[in-house]
Design a protein around this motif. Structure first.
Motif, PDB file in Angstrom:
ATOM      1  N   THR A 257       0.849  -1.194   0.000  1.00  0.00           N
ATOM      2  CA  THR A 257       0.000   0.000   0.000  1.00  0.00           C
ATOM      3  C   THR A 257       0.884   1.244   0.000  1.00  0.00           C
ATOM      4  O   THR A 257       2.084   1.169   0.290  1.00  0.00           O
ATOM      5  CB  THR A 257      -0.929   0.057   1.229  1.00  0.00           C
ATOM      6  OG1 THR A 257      -0.134   0.238   2.401  1.00  0.00           O
ATOM      7  CG2 THR A 257      -1.791  -1.189   1.348  1.00  0.00           C
TER       8      THR A 257
ATOM      9  N   ASN B   3      -6.471   2.265  -4.847  1.00  0.00           N
ATOM     10  CA  ASN B   3      -7.153   1.492  -3.813  1.00  0.00           C
ATOM     11  C   ASN B   3      -6.075   0.856  -2.933  1.00  0.00           C
ATOM     12  O   ASN B   3      -5.195   0.172  -3.441  1.00  0.00           O
ATOM     13  CB  ASN B   3      -8.019   0.396  -4.436  1.00  0.00           C
ATOM     14  CG  ASN B   3      -9.061   0.963  -5.380  1.00  0.00           C
ATOM     15  OD1 ASN B   3      -9.538   2.074  -5.195  1.00  0.00           O
ATOM     16  ND2 ASN B   3      -9.402   0.213  -6.406  1.00  0.00           N
TER      17      ASN B   3
ATOM     18  N   GLY C  27      -5.589  -1.606   0.214  1.00  0.00           N
ATOM     19  CA  GLY C  27      -6.182  -2.585   1.122  1.00  0.00           C
ATOM     20  C   GLY C  27      -7.415  -3.234   0.513  1.00  0.00           C
ATOM     21  O   GLY C  27      -8.077  -2.660  -0.356  1.00  0.00           O
ATOM     22  N   LYS C  28      -7.699  -4.437   0.976  1.00  0.00           N
ATOM     23  CA  LYS C  28      -8.823  -5.213   0.428  1.00  0.00           C
ATOM     24  C   LYS C  28     -10.158  -4.499   0.579  1.00  0.00           C
ATOM     25  O   LYS C  28     -10.978  -4.493  -0.335  1.00  0.00           O
ATOM     26  CB  LYS C  28      -8.891  -6.598   1.082  1.00  0.00           C
ATOM     27  CG  LYS C  28      -7.794  -7.517   0.629  1.00  0.00           C
ATOM     28  CD  LYS C  28      -7.914  -8.888   1.255  1.00  0.00           C
ATOM     29  CE  LYS C  28      -6.752  -9.752   0.784  1.00  0.00           C
ATOM     30  NZ  LYS C  28      -6.803 -11.095   1.307  1.00  0.00           N
ATOM     31  N   ARG C  29     -10.411  -3.901   1.754  1.00  0.00           N
ATOM     32  CA  ARG C  29     -11.697  -3.217   1.964  1.00  0.00           C
ATOM     33  C   ARG C  29     -11.849  -2.008   1.058  1.00  0.00           C
ATOM     34  O   ARG C  29     -12.956  -1.548   0.799  1.00  0.00           O
ATOM     35  CB  ARG C  29     -11.863  -2.819   3.426  1.00  0.00           C
ATOM     36  CG  ARG C  29     -12.128  -4.019   4.329  1.00  0.00           C
ATOM     37  CD  ARG C  29     -12.334  -3.571   5.737  1.00  0.00           C
ATOM     38  NE  ARG C  29     -11.100  -2.971   6.233  1.00  0.00           N
ATOM     39  CZ  ARG C  29     -10.497  -3.299   7.360  1.00  0.00           C
ATOM     40  NH1 ARG C  29     -11.016  -4.195   8.149  1.00  0.00           N
ATOM     41  NH2 ARG C  29      -9.374  -2.713   7.712  1.00  0.00           N
ATOM     42  N   ALA C  30     -10.722  -1.490   0.548  1.00  0.00           N
ATOM     43  CA  ALA C  30     -10.764  -0.350  -0.371  1.00  0.00           C
ATOM     44  C   ALA C  30     -10.844  -0.809  -1.828  1.00  0.00           C
ATOM     45  O   ALA C  30     -10.859   0.017  -2.726  1.00  0.00           O
ATOM     46  CB  ALA C  30      -9.531   0.521  -0.164  1.00  0.00           C
ATOM     47  N   GLY C  31     -10.853  -2.124  -2.044  1.00  0.00           N
ATOM     48  CA  GLY C  31     -10.985  -2.652  -3.397  1.00  0.00           C
ATOM     49  C   GLY C  31      -9.672  -2.929  -4.102  1.00  0.00           C
ATOM     50  O   GLY C  31      -9.651  -3.119  -5.316  1.00  0.00           O
ATOM     51  N   GLN C  32      -8.568  -2.986  -3.356  1.00  0.00           N
ATOM     52  CA  GLN C  32      -7.274  -3.277  -3.985  1.00  0.00           C
ATOM     53  C   GLN C  32      -7.246  -4.724  -4.438  1.00  0.00           C
ATOM     54  O   GLN C  32      -7.375  -5.642  -3.638  1.00  0.00           O
ATOM     55  CB  GLN C  32      -6.132  -3.000  -3.006  1.00  0.00           C
ATOM     56  CG  GLN C  32      -4.758  -3.150  -3.617  1.00  0.00           C
ATOM     57  CD  GLN C  32      -3.642  -2.782  -2.650  1.00  0.00           C
ATOM     58  OE1 GLN C  32      -3.848  -2.621  -1.457  1.00  0.00           O
ATOM     59  NE2 GLN C  32      -2.439  -2.656  -3.183  1.00  0.00           N
ATOM     60  N   SER C  33      -7.090  -4.936  -5.749  1.00  0.00           N
ATOM     61  CA  SER C  33      -7.103  -6.294  -6.288  1.00  0.00           C
ATOM     62  C   SER C  33      -5.703  -6.852  -6.512  1.00  0.00           C
ATOM     63  O   SER C  33      -5.517  -8.062  -6.549  1.00  0.00           O
ATOM     64  CB  SER C  33      -7.900  -6.341  -7.601  1.00  0.00           C
ATOM     65  OG  SER C  33      -7.335  -5.461  -8.545  1.00  0.00           O
TER      66      SER C  33
END
Length: 137
Positions: free
Chosen positions: A47, A81, A83-89
């Protein structure tokens, strides 16, 4: 470590737009619009907050500015994005430069949450910052 972007960089499997010492700007292989560019550090950081090296961070920001001032961009969104909760794929920090046209179907509306107390949020942020400073000495 298994990282799609690290593999792309290592194998030079990309369409180069611009490059700096520590960062790279490439065309997105799945573009949202014509000229969709990804800008990322060449080194692996999951990140943006993980980039603890000031030189790398400044290099990334300088390359982002160079991409933003290229003639192909008039109106654009910059999206990252984290982090996962922010939609980082893809777990490698990157920024999308998405050129915009009046007729595109891209929507980045962010709904407001009127239930959030801004003063309370500011108080919490200050408390967390003070706790962090205390831990770091």
């Amino acid at each position: 470590m298994d990282c799609v972007f690290c593999d792309l960089i290592k194998n030079k499997d990309y369409h180069l737009v611009r490059e700096s010492i520590y960062s790279i700007a490439i065309l997105d292989k799945s573009p949202a619009s014509k000229g969709h560019v990804l800008v990322m550090p060449k080194m692996h950081f999951e990140t943006f907050g993980d980039i603890d090296n000031k030189v790398v961070r400044n290099d990334l920001m300088a390359l982002m500015h160079k991409v933003a001032t290229m003639d192909m961009f008039k109106d654009y969104n910059i999206v990252s994005n984290n982090g996962k909760r922010a939609g980082q794929s893809v777990p490698h920090v990157h920024f999308h430069f998405i050129p915009r046209e009046e007729s595109d179907n891209i929507n980045f509306e962010i709904p407001a949450d009127d239930s959030i107390d801004v003063e309370e949020t500011l108080k919490e942020l200050k408390e967390k910052r003070a706790e962090k400073k205390k831990r770091e000495g």
